[in-house]
Structures are given as C-alpha cells and as structure tokens.
Design an enzyme around this catalytic site. Structure first.
Site, short mmCIF file in Angstrom:
data_model
loop_
_atom_site.label_atom_id
_atom_site.label_comp_id
_atom_site.label_asym_id
_atom_site.label_seq_id
_atom_site.Cartn_x
_atom_site.Cartn_y
_atom_site.Cartn_z
N GLU A 77 84.99 28.05 50.62
CA GLU A 77 83.87 27.35 51.22
C GLU A 77 82.61 28.21 51.26
OE1 GLU A 77 83.96 24.18 52.69
OE2 GLU A 77 81.85 24.30 53.24
N ASP A 78 82.77 29.47 51.66
CA ASP A 78 81.59 30.29 51.98
C ASP A 78 81.21 31.31 50.92
OD1 ASP A 78 81.57 28.89 54.31
OD2 ASP A 78 82.46 30.48 55.53
#
Ligand code: MN
Length: 720
Positions: A77-78
């Site tokens: 996600e990051d």
C-alpha cells in the site's frame, strides 16, 4: 515500549511454538528497507508499527505466515514494492495475506450512517478476507493504531475512533476476541466522549482503594473455600471495562450504584466439573441474585465463549459478578478465533487444507437455538453462501445486490434516474463493461450524461428484476414509435428464422392471445420488453403450423373442386336422353376427355360425371343402380382445356422444380399452380396443376416427368 526486531526475536524465541525465524527476519528486512526514512506521527521509525502488529499477533499465537504478512502489511500500500516480489520470496500464502489486508484497507468506511450500514461493512470486510487471518491481522493493525492514536490530529482521532467503535470492535466481538474488543472500545470512547468517559474513570478512581480492598477480601474468601482443588485455581479480580460501564450508565440509563457487575471476579480451573463445583461453593458463600446465573458452558455463545456467570452479594451488600471457566475457555474468551491457532494448528501453524470457518459451522450445527446465533450466522453467511454482493458508492455507501449483478443493477439501485442516464461505470478507477459481474468490495462510480438513455440490450444484461422493470418502464413511457418498429423488426427477424410469414391476421391473433387488442400495442410491448418474444415463439409456431395445415388442406380441396366445377362446367359431355342438364365432374376421379365415363343423377345438382373405373362407381350400392346413366364425351372438344393435377415424388435435389417446370413448358402445357414440400422421409413432393386438352396429353406429360432424374413417381391425382 520500543518495538525492534530484537524485541520481536526475543518474543519468538520465548514462545512455545516453533516459528520460522529466518523467514520472519527476511520479512522484517524487506519491510524495514521499504519503509526506510519514513516516520510515524509519533516520530518513531515507521517499521515500529508493523513490528508492533507482529507482536500482537504473536501474543495470539498466530502462525509464521501471519507474522510475516503482519511485518509487510503496509508495504504494498505505502511503498513501491510490488506484491509479486512478496509472492516470489515468501510464497502464495503470505502474498495473499498481504494482498487481503491491503484490499480491505481500501474499503471506504462510511460510519456516519445507520447501524445497518455498519453491519454491511462488517460483512464485507469478513467476506473480502478470503482467509480469516486477514481480518485478524487487520484487527491487530487497528489495535496498534488505536494505541498510538494520541499522536494523530484530533479530527483523524475522531474518524478512526468512530470506525473502530462501529466496525472493528464488533468484528472482534464476533470473532470472540474480547480482549481486543474491550481495548478498542475503551480507547475509542475516550476520544468520542471524553467528558462522559472521564466521569466514569473518576468514579472508578474515587473508590479505587475501597474497591481493591473489597476485591482482595472476596478473593481470599473464595480461595479459602476451594483450597482442596489441586492445582490451585487462578483467581482474578477486576473492574469491568470502562466502555461496558459507560454503556450501562449512558445507554441503559442506570446509576453507578445500580450496576451489578462493575466488579468481576474470575475463577479459572482445570476441568468443567470443577467449574460447577466452584459455582456451588460460591453460591454457598455469597447470596446469589435471582435470574443472574448464566450457563455458557452448556450453551456457549455463538462466538464460542464459554463460562459460568453468576452475580452474588457479599456481606458488604455490594453485588459483583463471578465468572468461572477452564483455562481453555479462558483462552478462547481472550483470543476468540485466534485461539484456533493456539490449540488446533500444528507447530508450523499451517491451517492449509482446513476449511476456514469450519469451527463456526460446527458451532452453528450444535447450537441451533442459541440466542444471538442469527447474528453470527448473518456475519458469516456472506462467506458460506454468497447470495449477495456488497458494493460501494464512491462516498462509501453500501449497496447490496444479488450475486451476478452488473453496473446496470447497481445504477438502478442507486436511483432510477441514475440508471436511465448512465453512460458507463468505473470499478476501482477503471472503466468496465456493462456485463461485468460486481464483486463484494468493488467501489463503483457510475458515469451519467443528461442526454444518455437506456439501451434495450440492458434488459438481457441486468440481473435484478427491479432494474429490468425500470428499464422497461422507461421504454414504455419514452418511445412508443420506436418500440413499435423495434417490436416489428424483432418479430420479422424471429419469424424469418423460423420460416414463418407474419401475416396481419396472424399477428393480431398473437396480440389477442397476449391481451392486446391491436398489433401496435403488441409490437410496442415487444419493443420495450413487456412481452419477451422468445417466450411466446413456441406457442406462435404451434399456432402458425396448425393454421397452415388447415389452410393447405382447404386450398388443395378447393383447387380440385374448382378444377372440376368452374373449368369444366362447359365441358362437352353428352348425357344420354337429357339435354342441357347441369353437369358436374366428380372430384373423386377428375375425368378428362378420353376417359371412359359414366353419369350419376344427384339430388338437385344435375349429373355428376365419374370415370367408369372410379371406386365410387365400382362400390356403388344396389339401391343406387337406377341412378347411373350413360354419358359420353362430345366431339370437337379440342378448343376446350381442363386442369389436371400431377403429384410427383422425387429425391430431393437442387433444381428439381426447375427441371419439372422446364419439362412441362417444353410440352407447352400452361402451369396453373405448383407447390413443393419435403416429405418426412426426406423426399420432395411436387404438386403441379397444368392445363391439358385431353387425357392423352396428360399421360404423355406424366411419362416425360417420370423420366426426369430423381423422380420416383408421378401420378395424376383425383382419387380421394
Ligand atoms: Mn498498518
């Protein structure tokens, strides 16, 4: 607490379970590298968060893959590490866990709506977690984020607290993870109602010393009486969670003094029999409050919780709750579904091959009549029997649709107008086809245009009857002319496909059958989909065939009659002894000039002329004998012509009819009528009516026709 890899390693080594430390360390290294330089709001390195989540899961005794996935849960996600890298290095299992956590992290959580909305979101999260470990990781993730929520800005705190209270704590409860649930609620309520929860804390604080003394006394009184149980049971005393008291005070409106179970004492023993023994002893020492005893051992809660609960009053007159359970029950109460890994899973923690939710199903089967069984059943139903899909609007509203639904169903479920003006839709930011089947968790963005309009083929794509009804309603209302021509076109197309000719009266008959009194209404109904053509075609075919069979029969007998009566009325036949009498040629044998003939005096229709070898003549009865009369062909009849019908049977082949007509034309006989059809045995049957002057001419023609390639027989018709 400083979460480092050393701390995690230490905990792993202290664990009773055999973890794959090498794999876990590799996961840490990947995550550490990916999050390098990023800091949390607290100022700590970002990696402390995944490590903390891994530690929480370690406490739950989750398996190696879960710990690995926890360490890398924010990587996809990051950071720019792709899922494939994780799959290649850690395998399908870990990759799927990371992917699952990433995906449910992207679900928009609109928690400002009513309870049903929250309930739907909870179902979605559980349904989307193809592996229940995904949810457990997510709960641990959220728990650590809540523990460190004070570093976030106030509005973030509120939003996260609301989500936690409405979505995650209830899920933890469903899964029986009461420790997680209580901690989440206690942190959340402090943010959501700082004043109210502070009041409760202050009240609890005020009596802290008194309370501690009180609990100590009770504990020692119990311990004295059960001293003969070996090994000695664990006795815990505690104050119930802030939020559980908060609810009783503010939601149920009870005064602080009315709350029986602010204090709770817990006795943990080895066996179930000891549980009941201890219960008896407790009821002997203290006065039980009627109707406050609950046996969750005999009847566990749906989330597997088991214990004996009783509320008693001590000498001080203060009521308190006593919970009695075994160690195993205690673990289940604390960790819920996670205890599954603690006990059931092997040392490597692998649960592959074991159907997830099997234990829930098992409990459902055993405890059909438990109180809130429906709740849990609902929560997991989406997984066990996916009847519905849950999809989101971009704002995070949940729309529930039957499995197999499309964006058309979605658009009409939002609003009729949205459906009617839809031009397309995006799912997860990408344009998708109209027949795309929506999946739980999809975020659907409908695109509309004020001059857009529904398409007729949506009727076939849409899954829900609601959407189809709305589409039909639109077409019915908006475009009558178009519906009529659309309906007519589809009828023509469908009829052509079935070799049928849509005559006006036949269409009207069909229209009447569907209760329309004119063809246009019928066409229009087909046009907007009110009448489904494919559903009425079989019936139409049957009627059509029946009509045509009748007609064919009528036509062919009419024809013979016409040939006999109309054409030959003037025929030169002389009736013995009678002048100018009415002559009729019998249709049973169709006499032609040259045939040997005989007359029959009819009642009122003059003389009917038969061939002498006609069956009706041969079989004539004795009583009719006087009515037979001699007739003969008049001379000089060359200018007269007669119609004769030849019935030809031939092997079906191309150009058969062309050859027959060419042969007849070559013989200079005018063709009056010709028809052809296929017989059941595959042969062709051609019936041709020609104009002839005499029986010789006809017989000559029949002879020529018999020589045409493939012709099996050619006969003059007339014998009925
Ligand atoms: Mn996280």
């Amino acid at each position: 607490m400083l979460y480092t890899i050393e701390y995690l390693t230490e905990k792993i080594q202290a664990s009773e379970k055999a973890y794959d430390l090498e794999k876990i360390t590799a996961a840490y290294e990947l995550a550490n590298e990916a999050h390098k330089g990023v800091k949390r709001s607290s100022g700590e390195p970002y990696i402390t968060h995944p490590i903390a989540v891994a530690c929480i899961l370690l406490e739950f005794c989750m398996d190696t893959d879960t710990i690995c996935a926890a360490l890398m849960h924010d990587v996809v996600e990051d950071t720019d590490v792709p899922l494939d890298t994780i799959r290649k290095r850690f395998g399908e299992d870990v990759a799927n866990l990371v992917d699952g956590v990433t995906k449910i992290g992207q679900v928009p959580l609109n928690t400002t709506k009513e309870e049903q909305q929250a309930e739907n979101i909870r179902k979605i999260l559980i349904a989307m977690s193809k592996d229940i470990r995904v949810i457990i990781i997510k709960l641990a993730d959220r728990l650590h984020n809540m523990r460190t929520i004070m570093y976030r800005p106030p509005e973030k705190q509120r939003k996260k607290a609301l989500e936690t209270m409405n979505i995650y704590a209830p899920i933890a409860h469903r899964l029986g993870m009461s420790a997680v649930k209580e901690e989440m609620e206690d942190i959340s309520i402090k943010i959501l109602d700082p004043y109210g929860s502070k009041m409760i804390e202050e009240m609890l604080d005020k009596h802290k010393e008194q309370r501690d003394t009180f609990i100590d006394i009770i504990k020692s009184r119990i311990r004295e009486r059960i001293s003969d149980i070996q090994p000695p049971p664990t006795i815990e005393g505690r104050v119930k969670s802030v939020y559980s008291i908060y609810k009783k005070v503010y939601v149920k409106g009870k005064s602080f003094d009315e709350i029986y179970d602010i204090y709770a004492v817990r006795v943990i023993v080895q066996t179930v029999i000891e549980c009941y023994n201890v219960l008896g002893i407790i009821h002997d020492i203290f006065k039980p409050i009627p109707y406050r005893f609950k046996d969750y051992i005999a009847t566990p809660k749906p989330n597997r919780y088991q214990s004996l609960h009783t509320t008693v009053i001590g000498r001080e007159g203060i009521p308190f709750e006593v919970q009695i359970r075994t160690y195993e029950m205690h673990n289940t109460a604390q960790y819920g579904i996670a205890a599954h890994w603690k006990y059931k899973a092997g040392l490597t923690g692998s649960v592959a091959g074991e159907k997830r939710f099997d234990w829930i199903r098992h409990i459902l089967e055993q405890q059909q009549d438990a109180d809130d069984i429906d709740q849990l059943a609902d929560a997991i139903k989406v997984d066990l029997a996916p009847d519905d899909v849950y999809v989101f609007t971009p704002k995070g509203d949940v729309v529930t649709l039957p499995t197999g639904s499309t964006i058309i169903d979605f658009a009409y479920a939002i609003h009729t107008q949205v459906g009617n003006t839809m031009t397309g839709a995006k799912v997860g930011g990408r344009m998708i086809r109209f027949d795309y089947r929506l999946k739980t968790g999809d975020i659907v963005e409908i695109q509309t245009s004020s001059n857009a309009r529904p398409n007729r083929n949506w009727l076939e794509i849409a899954k829900t009857s609601e959407a189809r009804a709305k589409i039909r309603a639109w077409f019915k209302r908006e475009c009558r002319e178009e519906n009529i021509s659309e309906g007519r076109n589809s009828i023509e197309l469908e009829f052509r496909r079935n070799n049928m000719i849509p005559t006006e009266d036949f269409i009207l008959e069909l229209a009447n059958l569907q209760h329309f009194d004119n063809a246009d209404d019928f066409y229009a109904a087909i046009g907007y989909g009110g009448v489904i053509l494919s559903k009425i075609m079989q019936r139409a075919k049957d009627i059509y065939n029946a009509r045509n069979a009748d007609k064919a029969q009528e036509e062919s007998s009419d024809e013979i009659l016409a040939a006999s009566v109309t054409k030959r009325r003037k025929g030169g036949v002389i009736v013995e002894g009678i002048d100018n009498c009415l002559i009729k040629f019998a249709k049973c044998c169709n006499p032609l000039p040259g045939d040997d003939i005989i007359g029959f005096i009819t009642r009122g229709y003059g003389v009917s002329v038969h061939k002498r070898d006609c069956v009706n003549v041969i079989n004539s009865s004795e009583s009719e004998k006087e009515r037979w009369i001699n007739v003969m062909w008049a001379g000089g009849t060359e200018s007269e012509s007669y119609n004769a019908t030849i019935d030809i049977i031939a092997e079906d082949r191309t150009a058969l009819i062309a050859d027959i007509t060419a042969t007849i034309a070559a013989g200079r006989l005018p063709i009056r009528q010709i028809s052809a059809h296929q017989l059941k045995n595959g042969n062709g049957n051609v019936i041709v009516t020609v104009e002839v002057a005499s029986v010789e001419q006809l017989n000559a023609m029949i002879g020529r026709i018999r020589k045409i390639q493939g012709v099996i027989s050619a006969e003059r018709t007339g014998i009925v």
